[in-house]
Enzyme design. Sequence first.
Site, PDB file in Angstrom:
ATOM      1  N   CYS A 113     -33.146  31.057  61.518  1.00 44.01           N
ATOM      2  CA  CYS A 113     -34.528  30.793  61.067  1.00 44.01           C
ATOM      3  C   CYS A 113     -35.581  31.538  61.879  1.00 44.01           C
ATOM      4  CB  CYS A 113     -34.821  29.304  61.078  1.00 44.01           C
ATOM      5  SG  CYS A 113     -33.765  28.400  59.947  1.00 44.01           S
ATOM      6  N   HIS A 252     -42.430  28.679  60.678  1.00 43.53           N
ATOM      7  CA  HIS A 252     -41.185  28.525  59.933  1.00 43.53           C
ATOM      8  C   HIS A 252     -41.250  27.191  59.192  1.00 43.53           C
ATOM      9  CE1 HIS A 252     -37.159  28.187  58.668  1.00 43.53           C
ATOM     10  NE2 HIS A 252     -36.811  27.288  59.561  1.00 43.53           N
ATOM     11  N   ASN A 282     -36.680  25.061  53.055  1.00 47.43           N
ATOM     12  CA  ASN A 282     -36.434  25.907  54.230  1.00 47.43           C
ATOM     13  C   ASN A 282     -35.659  27.153  53.782  1.00 47.43           C
ATOM     14  OD1 ASN A 282     -35.436  27.072  56.569  1.00 47.43           O
ATOM     15  ND2 ASN A 282     -34.865  25.146  57.537  1.00 47.43           N
TER      16      ASN A 282
HETATM   17  N1  ACO Z   1     -31.075  11.310  50.760  1.00 47.32           N
HETATM   18  C1  ACO Z   1     -31.079  10.015  51.075  1.00 47.32           C
HETATM   19  N2  ACO Z   1     -30.716   9.539  52.279  1.00 47.32           N
HETATM   20  C2  ACO Z   1     -30.338  10.458  53.207  1.00 47.32           C
HETATM   21  C3  ACO Z   1     -30.303  11.839  52.934  1.00 47.32           C
HETATM   22  C4  ACO Z   1     -30.689  12.257  51.659  1.00 47.32           C
HETATM   23  N3  ACO Z   1     -30.713  13.561  51.300  1.00 47.32           N
HETATM   24  N4  ACO Z   1     -29.886  12.483  54.037  1.00 47.32           N
HETATM   25  C5  ACO Z   1     -29.671  11.550  54.976  1.00 47.32           C
HETATM   26  N5  ACO Z   1     -29.923  10.315  54.469  1.00 47.32           N
HETATM   27  C6  ACO Z   1     -29.839   9.026  55.150  1.00 47.32           C
HETATM   28  C7  ACO Z   1     -28.874   9.060  56.317  1.00 47.32           C
HETATM   29  O1  ACO Z   1     -27.559   8.866  55.879  1.00 47.32           O
HETATM   30  C8  ACO Z   1     -29.390   7.909  57.158  1.00 47.32           C
HETATM   31  O2  ACO Z   1     -28.903   6.702  56.599  1.00 47.32           O
HETATM   32  P1  ACO Z   1     -28.440   5.485  57.560  1.00 47.32           P
HETATM   33  O3  ACO Z   1     -29.691   5.113  58.322  1.00 47.32           O
HETATM   34  O4  ACO Z   1     -27.980   4.458  56.583  1.00 47.32           O
HETATM   35  O5  ACO Z   1     -27.374   6.056  58.435  1.00 47.32           O
HETATM   36  C9  ACO Z   1     -30.891   7.949  56.943  1.00 47.32           C
HETATM   37  O6  ACO Z   1     -31.103   8.717  55.738  1.00 47.32           O
HETATM   38  C10 ACO Z   1     -31.665   8.598  58.071  1.00 47.32           C
HETATM   39  O7  ACO Z   1     -31.021   9.846  58.435  1.00 47.32           O
HETATM   40  P2  ACO Z   1     -31.580  10.759  59.625  1.00 47.32           P
HETATM   41  O8  ACO Z   1     -30.732  11.970  59.706  1.00 47.32           O
HETATM   42  O9  ACO Z   1     -31.735   9.926  60.848  1.00 47.32           O
HETATM   43  O10 ACO Z   1     -33.032  11.114  59.021  1.00 47.32           O
HETATM   44  P3  ACO Z   1     -34.225  11.855  59.707  1.00 47.32           P
HETATM   45  O11 ACO Z   1     -35.423  11.017  59.609  1.00 47.32           O
HETATM   46  O12 ACO Z   1     -33.879  12.430  61.047  1.00 47.32           O
HETATM   47  O13 ACO Z   1     -34.465  13.097  58.715  1.00 47.32           O
HETATM   48  C11 ACO Z   1     -33.990  15.459  58.562  1.00 47.32           C
HETATM   49  C12 ACO Z   1     -33.430  14.041  58.522  1.00 47.32           C
HETATM   50  C13 ACO Z   1     -34.920  15.641  57.389  1.00 47.32           C
HETATM   51  C14 ACO Z   1     -32.834  16.441  58.445  1.00 47.32           C
HETATM   52  C15 ACO Z   1     -34.768  15.722  59.872  1.00 47.32           C
HETATM   53  O14 ACO Z   1     -34.025  15.270  60.977  1.00 47.32           O
HETATM   54  C16 ACO Z   1     -35.112  17.170  60.063  1.00 47.32           C
HETATM   55  O15 ACO Z   1     -35.881  17.756  59.337  1.00 47.32           O
HETATM   56  N6  ACO Z   1     -34.593  17.810  61.111  1.00 47.32           N
HETATM   57  C17 ACO Z   1     -34.914  19.170  61.471  1.00 47.32           C
HETATM   58  C18 ACO Z   1     -34.199  20.168  60.642  1.00 47.32           C
HETATM   59  C19 ACO Z   1     -34.741  21.535  61.033  1.00 47.32           C
HETATM   60  O16 ACO Z   1     -35.830  21.687  61.502  1.00 47.32           O
HETATM   61  N7  ACO Z   1     -34.035  22.564  60.892  1.00 47.32           N
HETATM   62  C20 ACO Z   1     -34.660  23.836  61.351  1.00 47.32           C
HETATM   63  C21 ACO Z   1     -33.778  24.792  61.640  1.00 47.32           C
HETATM   64  S1  ACO Z   1     -32.825  25.157  60.253  1.00 47.32           S
HETATM   65  C22 ACO Z   1     -32.018  26.607  60.593  1.00 47.32           C
HETATM   66  O17 ACO Z   1     -32.167  27.162  61.625  1.00 47.32           O
HETATM   67  C23 ACO Z   1     -31.002  27.107  59.627  1.00 47.32           C
END
Ligand code: ACO
Length: 325
Positions: A113, A252, A282
Amino acid sequence: MTGSHLLGSGSALPSRVVTNAELAAQIDTSDEWIVERTGIRQRYIASDGETTASLAIAASRKALDDAGIAASDIDLIVLATATPDNTFPATATKVQNALGCNGCVAFDVAAVCSGFLYALTTADSLLKTGTGTRALVIGAETFSRILDWEDRTTCVLFGDGAGAVVLEAPREDDRVGADAPGVLASRLHADGANHDLLYVDGGPSTTQTVGHLRMKGREVFRHAVVNLSNVLNEVIEDAGISASDIDWVVPHQANARILDATAKKLGIAPEKVIVTVDQHANTSAASVPLAYDVARRDGRIKSGDLVMFEAMGGGFTWGASLVRI
Ligand code: ACO
């Protein structure tokens, strides 16, 4: 020394839009969850025949047109991607051949990224040291091809696309200082210790497969806000400006919450942050030049504006560049 000038930009998206509702019909997710956690409402997904190279070529043609120069004026192509058409040769060489500027320097950079920041900084350095006069700097991806479409924690987050800019070497009569046109300061970083938080579980030398993207999103989020705030402060200090001098931040586009948290930490008003994650999701290395092109073409970013580009991605890698347009 003064930096390379940004002459023009272009971008390209696949023809097919996939909304959150369409994904929710196939996997256990919802529009509400995706919008609340990420800000994403839709993404563009490449169809058969659309590839990283084809998107890069379309974006490059528009960037050349915007810059008002011919492909034959290009001396250097640096293409950032983690989803090349082939393991080799570099996708940059496919772009070169399609544009018809055969003979110029052309290579890919892999910094996921942050790839566009790595490509921009590399091209700026090469132009400053005489490798050529004009460069095409491209970020292009088809992440849809490395997603595990049964893993709802990752597949809802990404999309495909390409963005490109034309850079021109600094001129002898350029002004110096923070008012000078062009790339004013850049910083890049990498830390291989966090490989397992964001990686692809395949590759030619390990599994002989392409593999799928794996991410521990919560941990990536935490590192992203800290690393981005730090690198932005470094570039602000290097350039001798203050955060309030910045007209636009083009980040990004990983997650709307990361954009908000980073801007808040730096004291930059949210209205100065270009946001396209809602439309594009993304798109990895493509996201920064895509967002830049959108904001230039809709008239928000104008000539003379001070623009901060920033990104963080797998590796981890991260970086920022401050550019006077
Ligand atoms: N739909 C519904 N529920 C979901 C989904 C989905 N698509 N995905 C996960 N959940 C659930 C999980 O199973 C979890 O359920 P549980 O509480 O029963 O276990 C709950 O939602 C919360 O999951 P978390 O992973 O803790 O959610 P979070 O609030 O952290 O959000 C996210 C997840 C959106 C991925 C966030 O952490 C994020 O954006 N992280 C950064 C990603 C990023 O910046 N990447 C950049 C680099 S990418 C690259 O370099 C290629």
